[in-house]
Motif scaffolding. Structure first.
Motif, PDB file in Angstrom:
ATOM      1  N   LEU A 294       3.659  11.946   4.582  1.00 26.64           N
ATOM      2  CA  LEU A 294       3.032  11.598   3.306  1.00 26.64           C
ATOM      3  C   LEU A 294       1.678  10.951   3.566  1.00 26.64           C
ATOM      4  O   LEU A 294       1.575   9.979   4.328  1.00 26.64           O
ATOM      5  CB  LEU A 294       3.948  10.639   2.543  1.00 26.64           C
ATOM      6  N   ASN A 295       0.619  11.494   2.950  1.00 26.57           N
ATOM      7  CA  ASN A 295      -0.734  10.931   3.006  1.00 26.57           C
ATOM      8  C   ASN A 295      -1.171  10.624   1.581  1.00 26.57           C
ATOM      9  O   ASN A 295      -1.367  11.541   0.774  1.00 26.57           O
ATOM     10  CB  ASN A 295      -1.706  11.927   3.653  1.00 26.57           C
ATOM     11  N   VAL A 296      -1.315   9.345   1.278  1.00 23.38           N
ATOM     12  CA  VAL A 296      -1.621   8.909  -0.088  1.00 23.38           C
ATOM     13  C   VAL A 296      -2.731   7.862  -0.033  1.00 23.38           C
ATOM     14  O   VAL A 296      -2.715   6.965   0.821  1.00 23.38           O
ATOM     15  CB  VAL A 296      -0.375   8.327  -0.791  1.00 23.38           C
ATOM     16  N   THR A 297      -3.696   7.984  -0.936  1.00 23.51           N
ATOM     17  CA  THR A 297      -4.733   6.972  -1.108  1.00 23.51           C
ATOM     18  C   THR A 297      -4.769   6.585  -2.582  1.00 23.51           C
ATOM     19  O   THR A 297      -5.086   7.415  -3.441  1.00 23.51           O
ATOM     20  CB  THR A 297      -6.115   7.502  -0.668  1.00 23.51           C
ATOM     21  N   LEU A 298      -4.409   5.327  -2.862  1.00 20.49           N
ATOM     22  CA  LEU A 298      -4.391   4.807  -4.231  1.00 20.49           C
ATOM     23  C   LEU A 298      -5.612   3.920  -4.461  1.00 20.49           C
ATOM     24  O   LEU A 298      -6.122   3.286  -3.528  1.00 20.49           O
ATOM     25  CB  LEU A 298      -3.114   4.001  -4.474  1.00 20.49           C
ATOM     26  N   LYS A 299      -6.064   3.867  -5.697  1.00 22.66           N
ATOM     27  CA  LYS A 299      -7.188   3.010  -6.059  1.00 22.66           C
ATOM     28  C   LYS A 299      -6.678   1.642  -6.472  1.00 22.66           C
ATOM     29  O   LYS A 299      -5.629   1.517  -7.095  1.00 22.66           O
ATOM     30  CB  LYS A 299      -7.989   3.641  -7.204  1.00 22.66           C
ATOM     31  N   ARG A 300      -7.435   0.623  -6.119  1.00 20.48           N
ATOM     32  CA  ARG A 300      -6.990  -0.745  -6.414  1.00 20.48           C
ATOM     33  C   ARG A 300      -6.951  -1.027  -7.914  1.00 20.48           C
ATOM     34  O   ARG A 300      -6.172  -1.868  -8.366  1.00 20.48           O
ATOM     35  CB  ARG A 300      -7.907  -1.746  -5.720  1.00 20.48           C
ATOM     36  N   SER A 480     -12.640  -8.345  -2.055  1.00 17.79           N
ATOM     37  CA  SER A 480     -12.654  -7.122  -1.256  1.00 17.79           C
ATOM     38  C   SER A 480     -12.062  -7.327   0.138  1.00 17.79           C
ATOM     39  O   SER A 480     -11.754  -6.351   0.824  1.00 17.79           O
ATOM     40  CB  SER A 480     -14.088  -6.605  -1.125  1.00 17.79           C
ATOM     41  N   VAL A 481     -11.879  -8.585   0.563  1.00 13.55           N
ATOM     42  CA  VAL A 481     -11.321  -8.851   1.889  1.00 13.55           C
ATOM     43  C   VAL A 481      -9.879  -8.360   1.981  1.00 13.55           C
ATOM     44  O   VAL A 481      -9.412  -7.956   3.053  1.00 13.55           O
ATOM     45  CB  VAL A 481     -11.414 -10.360   2.194  1.00 13.55           C
ATOM     46  N   PHE A 482      -9.139  -8.382   0.869  1.00 15.10           N
ATOM     47  CA  PHE A 482      -7.713  -8.071   0.881  1.00 15.10           C
ATOM     48  C   PHE A 482      -7.433  -6.566   0.802  1.00 15.10           C
ATOM     49  O   PHE A 482      -6.281  -6.176   0.587  1.00 15.10           O
ATOM     50  CB  PHE A 482      -7.033  -8.788  -0.282  1.00 15.10           C
ATOM     51  N   PHE A 483      -8.442  -5.759   0.970  1.00 13.85           N
ATOM     52  CA  PHE A 483      -8.281  -4.304   0.967  1.00 13.85           C
ATOM     53  C   PHE A 483      -8.945  -3.740   2.222  1.00 13.85           C
ATOM     54  O   PHE A 483      -9.851  -4.358   2.779  1.00 13.85           O
ATOM     55  CB  PHE A 483      -8.921  -3.704  -0.295  1.00 13.85           C
ATOM     56  N   PRO A 484      -8.494  -2.565   2.705  1.00 20.56           N
ATOM     57  CA  PRO A 484      -7.402  -1.734   2.173  1.00 20.56           C
ATOM     58  C   PRO A 484      -6.025  -2.243   2.578  1.00 20.56           C
ATOM     59  O   PRO A 484      -5.858  -2.804   3.657  1.00 20.56           O
ATOM     60  CB  PRO A 484      -7.673  -0.367   2.811  1.00 20.56           C
ATOM     61  N   ILE A 485      -5.050  -2.048   1.706  1.00 16.45           N
ATOM     62  CA  ILE A 485      -3.658  -2.416   1.961  1.00 16.45           C
ATOM     63  C   ILE A 485      -2.932  -1.183   2.508  1.00 16.45           C
ATOM     64  O   ILE A 485      -2.982  -0.115   1.901  1.00 16.45           O
ATOM     65  CB  ILE A 485      -2.982  -2.922   0.676  1.00 16.45           C
ATOM     66  N   SER A 486      -2.283  -1.342   3.656  1.00 13.00           N
ATOM     67  CA  SER A 486      -1.560  -0.239   4.298  1.00 13.00           C
ATOM     68  C   SER A 486      -0.062  -0.385   4.053  1.00 13.00           C
ATOM     69  O   SER A 486       0.458  -1.502   4.017  1.00 13.00           O
ATOM     70  CB  SER A 486      -1.840  -0.207   5.802  1.00 13.00           C
ATOM     71  N   VAL A 487       0.606   0.765   3.885  1.00 11.08           N
ATOM     72  CA  VAL A 487       2.038   0.783   3.578  1.00 11.08           C
ATOM     73  C   VAL A 487       2.728   1.746   4.535  1.00 11.08           C
ATOM     74  O   VAL A 487       2.207   2.832   4.831  1.00 11.08           O
ATOM     75  CB  VAL A 487       2.300   1.221   2.114  1.00 11.08           C
ATOM     76  N   VAL A 527      -4.005   1.537  -0.123  1.00  9.62           N
ATOM     77  CA  VAL A 527      -4.586   1.144  -1.410  1.00  9.62           C
ATOM     78  C   VAL A 527      -5.984   0.624  -1.103  1.00  9.62           C
ATOM     79  O   VAL A 527      -6.149  -0.374  -0.399  1.00  9.62           O
ATOM     80  CB  VAL A 527      -3.748   0.066  -2.119  1.00  9.62           C
ATOM     81  N   VAL A 528      -7.013   1.328  -1.625  1.00 14.02           N
ATOM     82  CA  VAL A 528      -8.400   0.993  -1.278  1.00 14.02           C
ATOM     83  C   VAL A 528      -9.143   0.488  -2.508  1.00 14.02           C
ATOM     84  O   VAL A 528      -8.684   0.616  -3.631  1.00 14.02           O
ATOM     85  CB  VAL A 528      -9.124   2.217  -0.686  1.00 14.02           C
TER      86      VAL A 528
END
Length: 528
Positions: A294-300, A480-487, A527-528
């Motif tokens: 699974l390759n997913v990129t979500l917007k913040r 912006s420091v807390f992104f990107p979030i990896s899952v 999540v970027v």
């Protein structure tokens, strides 16, 4: 716009740091910076001072001045924007805004300035991007270090086991040379002794005649020595000569080789006790593995920018006589999934009846050992979608600054399509002196100070916890420091809902026994 230099000076005129972006002599830059305190007047609200040749654009930071030296043709609005970005970097990298703090972080500030200004011109970057560029984090490097550490640990275990084998072989050799086993006339007891540890051997060797005709189990014998008091278990009996001094030298020699970087690889024979505990290999002659990445990129702020699922079906056959088969499958009928068979597969057979078979029916499938988990690829499929309801796990992050603290609330919402296992949500943090203050969490957390990452772990997400949240507090930081979030997570269900229905033997006879494994895992989920 041309920035000649970016400097930090004290209000008394002492130069603490200066980075030149064009060719300048040391005498010239020192002269320009020495003239600046004399040009700054008291009580004025201006943030720039001009001379005949250059313009000083400055900003007071407590007892210091952050200063840009530019030519008079530069755009002062862009210079002010550059100055504001540099001031954020100074407060981000320097733990104290005084001479000591600037001096200790001088090189970090120079590297950060280089990312903002190139040959006198401002780059289009943010504070978070500058930190990322300076840290130079690499996923491949982390993976390489993990693999290297795993090999080191494995080599240490091999070295210890081999040293123990050497010690025991020396003990057995000394005993056989002195005739300790000649009166028994049985090779079975000698084999049993070779499988015991050194401590068990020392406690079990009483008189030679006391072991004749022993039929008890090896484990019971090694744990229950007879004819010797417990207090004498650690003392070697007289006349047998364990020669522990040589064993210690052997261990030290192997340790020194390992410390020098030598790779020690030895062939070890499995022990009797180990063979009983080791797990048996798979007994099913045919195993089919369906796996989806699974390759997913979500917007913040909500929405989805990328959703891609790639799946494979592989076949593993242990016995060559089971190679002449065909595999019948069922799919979930999702029109968004595109299936593609291997070039050696009969495409017409698959299109008409969902049966996977070779073009040449007389040709068997390749076979492989039980440890070969890759198998033979039969089928591939791919699915792409812009429907946010297809996302198995959505993440919402809400940073908010209150006073001298930043409160970060993170929540997850899981779809009812899958039960997710081993979920790890990795949140990047600003550089901290200590771990963040986690006030509330559904699950477990771990702080990685080296990479400045907070990991939120949930063992299982099912119908009992489709949603959860975490709240923690850190010092003031940009959102912006807390992104990107990896899952990361895994699941046993698939988007394709692919199932193996039957194995068809081409030579007739009974259907061979088979098993199916399914796995859904994340390859790049952010999540970027």
């Amino acid at each position: 716009m041309v920035v000649l230099a970016a400097s930090i000076v004290s209000k008394s005129g002492k130069v603490l740091l200066s980075r030149q972006f064009v060719d300048m002599t040391r005498i010239r830059i020192e002269g320009l910076l020495a003239a600046f305190p004399k040009l700054v007047g008291t009580g004025k609200q201006h943030t720039y001072v001009e001379t005949e040749n250059v313009r000083y654009v400055y900003q007071p930071i407590e007892a210091l001045y952050l200063l840009l030296v530019t030519n008079k043709q530069s755009n002062i609005l862009e210079d002010l924007e550059t100055l504001r970005l540099l001031s954020k970097l100074v407060t981000e990298y320097s733990y104290s805004l005084d001479e000591e703090g600037i001096g200790k972080t001088a090189f970090e500030l120079i590297f950060a300035f280089d990312e903002v200004i190139c040959l006198g011109h401002k780059e289009n970057v943010t504070v978070a991007q500058v930190k990322q560029y300076c840290e130079m984090e690499s996923h491949e490097e982390k993976l390489h270090k993990l693999v290297l550490q795993s090999k080191i640990n494995e080599t240490k275990d091999v070295m210890k086991r081999k040293a123990s084998e050497i010690d025991k072989s020396k003990i057995d050799k000394n005993r056989s040379d002195k005739g300790g086993f000649m009166s028994m006339g049985s090779g079975r007891i000698e084999t049993s002794f070779s499988e015991l540890s050194i401590s068990s051997s020392a406690s079990g060797f009483g008189s030679g005649s006391g072991f004749g005709g022993i039929t008890t189990d090896l484990d019971a014998f090694s744990t229950k020595p007879k004819g010797r008091q417990p207090s004498a278990a650690n003392a070697p009996p007289k006349g047998f000569g364990m020669q522990l001094g040589k064993s210690q030298k052997t261990n030290q020699f192997l340790e020194s080789l390992k410390a020098e970087g030598e790779l020690i690889v030895e062939d070890l024979q499995p022990k009797v006790g180990q063979s009983r505990v080791a797990a048996a290999p798979p007994t099913d002659p045919i195993t089919l593995t369906a796996e989806e990445k699974l390759n997913v990129t979500l917007k913040r702020d909500g929405g989805i920018s990328n959703f891609d699922v790639q799946g494979t079906l592989s076949l593993q056959i242990l016995n060559q006589e089971d190679g002449l088969i065909q595999v019948q499958i069922e799919t979930g009928g999702n029109p968004g999934i595109l299936f593609k068979t291997h070039p050696n597969m009969n495409k017409e057979l698959f299109s008409n009846g969902n049966i996977l078979g070779l073009k040449d029916p007389n040709r068997p499938f390749p076979t492989g050992p039980a440890g070969d988990a890759a198998g033979v690829g039969l089928l591939k499929w791919r699915m792409q979608s812009a429907d946010e309801s297809m996302v198995p796990l959505s993440i919402n992050c809400w940073p908010s600054v209150s006073g001298n603290e930043t409160y970060v609330s993170i929540e997850y919402e899981a779809s009812a399509m899958f039960d997710l296992r081993n979920v790890v949500i990795s949140v990047p943090l600003p550089a901290l002196r200590e771990a963040p203050n986690v006030r509330q969490i559904d699950g477990e957390w771990r702080y990685d100070p080296r990479n400045s990452i907070l990991e939120w772990s949930i063992l299982l997400i099912d119908n009992s916890n489709r949603s959860g949240s975490m709240e923690f507090v850190v010092p003031p930081a940009d959102s912006s420091v807390f992104f990107p979030i990896s899952v990361r997570f895994s699941a046993t269900s698939l988007y394709s809902d692919l199932k193996v229905v039957n194995i068809i033997p081409l030579r007739g006879g009974a259907t061979p026994k088979f098993s199916q494994r399914t796995n859904l895992s994340t390859e790049n989920y952010q999540v970027v």
